[in-house]
Scaffold this active site. Structure first.
Site, PDB file in Angstrom:
ATOM      1  N   ARG A 166       0.830  -1.217   0.000  1.00 36.41           N
ATOM      2  CA  ARG A 166       0.000   0.000   0.000  1.00 36.41           C
ATOM      3  C   ARG A 166       0.861   1.262   0.000  1.00 36.41           C
ATOM      4  O   ARG A 166       0.445   2.305  -0.493  1.00 36.41           O
ATOM      5  CB  ARG A 166      -0.933   0.000   1.207  1.00 36.41           C
TER       6      ARG A 166
ATOM      7  N   TYR B  79      -8.556  15.145  -5.473  1.00 33.89           N
ATOM      8  CA  TYR B  79      -8.782  16.434  -4.804  1.00 33.89           C
ATOM      9  C   TYR B  79      -7.922  16.528  -3.553  1.00 33.89           C
ATOM     10  O   TYR B  79      -7.645  15.525  -2.914  1.00 33.89           O
ATOM     11  CB  TYR B  79     -10.261  16.664  -4.468  1.00 33.89           C
ATOM     12  N   PRO B  80      -7.515  17.753  -3.236  1.00 37.93           N
ATOM     13  CA  PRO B  80      -6.769  17.941  -1.993  1.00 37.93           C
ATOM     14  C   PRO B  80      -7.716  18.288  -0.850  1.00 37.93           C
ATOM     15  O   PRO B  80      -8.819  18.797  -1.103  1.00 37.93           O
ATOM     16  CB  PRO B  80      -5.864  19.130  -2.332  1.00 37.93           C
ATOM     17  N   MET B  81      -7.319  18.003   0.384  1.00 37.75           N
ATOM     18  CA  MET B  81      -8.198  18.338   1.516  1.00 37.75           C
ATOM     19  C   MET B  81      -7.412  18.628   2.795  1.00 37.75           C
ATOM     20  O   MET B  81      -6.245  18.271   2.914  1.00 37.75           O
ATOM     21  CB  MET B  81      -9.207  17.214   1.762  1.00 37.75           C
ATOM     22  N   ASN B  82      -8.092  19.295   3.697  1.00 36.98           N
ATOM     23  CA  ASN B  82      -7.568  19.579   5.046  1.00 36.98           C
ATOM     24  C   ASN B  82      -8.509  19.008   6.078  1.00 36.98           C
ATOM     25  O   ASN B  82      -9.675  18.740   5.789  1.00 36.98           O
ATOM     26  CB  ASN B  82      -7.555  21.094   5.307  1.00 36.98           C
ATOM     27  N   LYS B  83      -8.012  18.896   7.288  1.00 35.78           N
ATOM     28  CA  LYS B  83      -8.886  18.695   8.455  1.00 35.78           C
ATOM     29  C   LYS B  83      -8.938  20.044   9.166  1.00 35.78           C
ATOM     30  O   LYS B  83      -7.894  20.675   9.384  1.00 35.78           O
ATOM     31  CB  LYS B  83      -8.313  17.625   9.376  1.00 35.78           C
TER      32      LYS B  83
ATOM     33  N   HIS C 231     -15.129   6.224   9.294  1.00 35.09           N
ATOM     34  CA  HIS C 231     -14.695   6.575   7.924  1.00 35.09           C
ATOM     35  C   HIS C 231     -14.269   5.310   7.163  1.00 35.09           C
ATOM     36  O   HIS C 231     -14.687   5.077   6.026  1.00 35.09           O
ATOM     37  CB  HIS C 231     -13.527   7.564   8.021  1.00 35.09           C
TER      38      HIS C 231
ATOM     39  N   GLN D 295      -8.650   3.756  -3.162  1.00 32.80           N
ATOM     40  CA  GLN D 295      -8.166   5.078  -2.737  1.00 32.80           C
ATOM     41  C   GLN D 295      -6.672   5.045  -2.472  1.00 32.80           C
ATOM     42  O   GLN D 295      -6.152   4.046  -1.992  1.00 32.80           O
ATOM     43  CB  GLN D 295      -8.926   5.545  -1.495  1.00 32.80           C
TER      44      GLN D 295
ATOM     45  N   SER E 186     -15.761  13.871   7.859  1.00 32.60           N
ATOM     46  CA  SER E 186     -15.862  14.757   6.691  1.00 32.60           C
ATOM     47  C   SER E 186     -16.855  15.892   6.951  1.00 32.60           C
ATOM     48  O   SER E 186     -16.584  17.055   6.640  1.00 32.60           O
ATOM     49  CB  SER E 186     -16.324  13.982   5.452  1.00 32.60           C
TER      50      SER E 186
HETATM   51  C1  VOV Z   1     -12.317   3.659  -1.010  1.00 32.55           C
HETATM   52  C2  VOV Z   1     -12.591   4.042   0.128  1.00 32.55           C
HETATM   53  C3  VOV Z   1     -11.802   4.428   1.345  1.00 32.55           C
HETATM   54  C4  VOV Z   1     -11.322   3.601   2.336  1.00 32.55           C
HETATM   55  C5  VOV Z   1     -11.460   2.086   2.415  1.00 32.55           C
HETATM   56  C6  VOV Z   1     -10.673   4.434   3.315  1.00 32.55           C
HETATM   57  C7  VOV Z   1     -10.122   3.957   4.503  1.00 32.55           C
HETATM   58  C8  VOV Z   1      -9.303   4.743   5.302  1.00 32.55           C
HETATM   59  C9  VOV Z   1      -8.624   4.271   6.487  1.00 32.55           C
HETATM   60  C10 VOV Z   1      -8.762   2.875   7.050  1.00 32.55           C
HETATM   61  C11 VOV Z   1      -7.873   5.307   6.961  1.00 32.55           C
HETATM   62  C12 VOV Z   1      -7.008   5.325   8.244  1.00 32.55           C
HETATM   63  C13 VOV Z   1      -5.781   4.537   8.126  1.00 32.55           C
HETATM   64  C14 VOV Z   1      -4.960   4.888   6.929  1.00 32.55           C
HETATM   65  O1  VOV Z   1      -5.051   4.106   5.978  1.00 32.55           O
HETATM   66  O2  VOV Z   1      -4.300   5.928   6.950  1.00 32.55           O
HETATM   67  C15 VOV Z   1      -8.049   6.404   6.063  1.00 32.55           C
HETATM   68  C16 VOV Z   1      -7.378   7.619   6.179  1.00 32.55           C
HETATM   69  C17 VOV Z   1      -7.734   8.745   5.445  1.00 32.55           C
HETATM   70  N1  VOV Z   1      -8.725   8.824   4.497  1.00 32.55           N
HETATM   71 FE1  VOV Z   1      -9.823   7.324   3.785  1.00 32.55          FE
HETATM   72  N2  VOV Z   1     -10.742   5.741   2.897  1.00 32.55           N
HETATM   73  C18 VOV Z   1     -11.425   5.790   1.715  1.00 32.55           C
HETATM   74  C19 VOV Z   1     -11.773   6.900   0.959  1.00 32.55           C
HETATM   75  C20 VOV Z   1     -11.452   8.182   1.362  1.00 32.55           C
HETATM   76  C21 VOV Z   1     -11.986   9.386   0.799  1.00 32.55           C
HETATM   77  C22 VOV Z   1     -13.008   9.449  -0.314  1.00 32.55           C
HETATM   78  C23 VOV Z   1     -11.422  10.448   1.441  1.00 32.55           C
HETATM   79  C24 VOV Z   1     -11.756  11.907   1.241  1.00 32.55           C
HETATM   80  C25 VOV Z   1     -12.746  12.355   2.323  1.00 32.55           C
HETATM   81  C26 VOV Z   1     -14.052  12.903   1.794  1.00 32.55           C
HETATM   82  O3  VOV Z   1     -14.966  13.088   2.631  1.00 32.55           O
HETATM   83  O4  VOV Z   1     -14.196  13.171   0.609  1.00 32.55           O
HETATM   84  C27 VOV Z   1     -10.500   9.932   2.394  1.00 32.55           C
HETATM   85  C28 VOV Z   1      -9.688  10.701   3.189  1.00 32.55           C
HETATM   86  C29 VOV Z   1      -8.790  10.132   4.089  1.00 32.55           C
HETATM   87  C30 VOV Z   1      -7.776  10.902   4.762  1.00 32.55           C
HETATM   88  C31 VOV Z   1      -7.513  12.385   4.574  1.00 32.55           C
HETATM   89  C32 VOV Z   1      -7.113  10.031   5.601  1.00 32.55           C
HETATM   90  C33 VOV Z   1      -5.953  10.395   6.561  1.00 32.55           C
HETATM   91  C34 VOV Z   1      -6.582  10.970   7.796  1.00 32.55           C
HETATM   92  C35 VOV Z   1      -5.682  11.247   8.945  1.00 32.55           C
HETATM   93  O5  VOV Z   1      -6.100  12.084   9.793  1.00 32.55           O
HETATM   94  O6  VOV Z   1      -4.588  10.678   9.034  1.00 32.55           O
HETATM   95  N3  VOV Z   1     -10.560   8.552   2.361  1.00 32.55           N
HETATM   96  N4  VOV Z   1      -8.947   6.066   5.074  1.00 32.55           N
END
Ligand code: VOV
Length: 248
Positions: free
Chosen positions: A130, A144-148, A171, A184, A222
């Site tokens: 990964r 797309y880029p994003m913030n928290k 999430h 993703q 989100s």
């Molecule tokens: C296809 C779908 C999908 C899946 C399975 C998934 C799963 C996961 C897991 C399990 C984790 C945590 C562990 C890691 O793997 O880091 C994350 C982490 C993250 N994600 Fe996610 N995410 C997806 C999809 C997915 C989307 C569509 C978005 C955009 C949000 C939206 O509203 O538009 C996103 C964002 C993020 C971000 C910014 C982080 C890092 C956050 C932080 O604070 O560190 N993400 N994500």
């Protein structure tokens, strides 16, 4: 003080968005265009060699709408390697028929919110895959880029690890319900670019982007904490579909 999530980093990422200068492309004669395409083909072959040697990965997609015409997404081992591939493209004849539209620099990132206690993630081949992924050749891309958020009442960075973990679990559950439909790749860009993360999604059905992103908007992480930049969407280019796109 709140605990920062620990992160694992993999390959560096450059999303390089370009627009076509159609006026210049159309003004070129057949030979000039053929030279430009041949060079581009060579360049494409170099990317494939990098991928075969497990030193990175590259995909090229169109971009629909006026933000750009296409994007090259490169993953490489170092920032120097990324700069080298960017420079190499800029030196091609084909590049003179393009203009720079946007770029995003980041690094493939995994956080420990949902990691298993006591496991060394770097011994887990799934995690390594990964962090250094071969980019999927799905039909569509969405970036797309994003913030928290860091606002007084809604500040992600003031929450405890437990609060953030609970939200990330929710999430992850939504994300997992799109398994097989959307892949993703999350890249971290704190200190590298204007936003905190780049979100790159791949799917064979572009509508799944809309459905996933919409569903996530209702999820607290989100809904409350997400801030988003511009969205880019397009479809896969290979050597022959690129030639088709450039045909006059
Ligand atoms: C296809 C779908 C999908 C899946 C399975 C998934 C799963 C996961 C897991 C399990 C984790 C945590 C562990 C890691 O793997 O880091 C994350 C982490 C993250 N994600 Fe996610 N995410 C997806 C999809 C997915 C989307 C569509 C978005 C955009 C949000 C939206 O509203 O538009 C996103 C964002 C993020 C971000 C910014 C982080 C890092 C956050 C932080 O604070 O560190 N993400 N994500």
């Amino acid at each position: 003080m709140n605990e920062a999530a620990s992160t694992l980093e993999g390959w560096y990422a450059l999303h390089d968005f370009r627009s076509m200068n159609w006026t210049a492309w159309k003004a070129a004669d057949d030979e000039e265009r053929a030279v430009a395409l041949d060079e581009l083909q060579e360049f494409w072959n170099d990317w494939k060699k990098v991928e075969e040697a497990s030193q990175g990965s590259t995909v090229v997609y169109t971009v629909v709408g006026q933000k750009a015409d296409f994007v090259m997404m490169h993953l490489r081992e170092t920032l120097e390697d990324l700069k080298a591939v960017e420079n190499a493209f800029n030196k091609t004849t084909f590049a003179k028929y393009t203009t720079k539209a946007y770029s995003y620099v980041s690094v493939v990132e995994l956080s420990n919110y949902l990691g298993k206690e006591g496991e060394d993630p770097m011994q887990n081949p799934e995690i390594i895959a990964r962090l250094k992924p071969v980019l999927p050749q799905r039909q569509y891309i969405c970036f797309y880029p994003m913030n928290k958020k860091r606002e007084l009442n809604d500040n992600w960075y003031m929450l405890s690890m437990d609060e953030r973990r609970t939200m990330m679990r929710s999430h992850g559950m939504i994300g997992r319900s799109y398994a097989g439909k959307v892949k993703q790749i999350i890249t971290g860009s704190v200190g590298f670019d204007d936003w905190e993360w780049g979100v790159t999604l791949f799917a064979d059905d572009a509508l799944q982007f809309k459905k996933l992103v919409y569903e996530m908007r209702f999820d607290e992480v989100s809904a409350r904490y997400g801030e988003f930049g511009s969205f880019y969407v397009g479809s896969l280019l290979n050597e022959s579909t690129l030639e088709e796109m450039l045909k006059l």
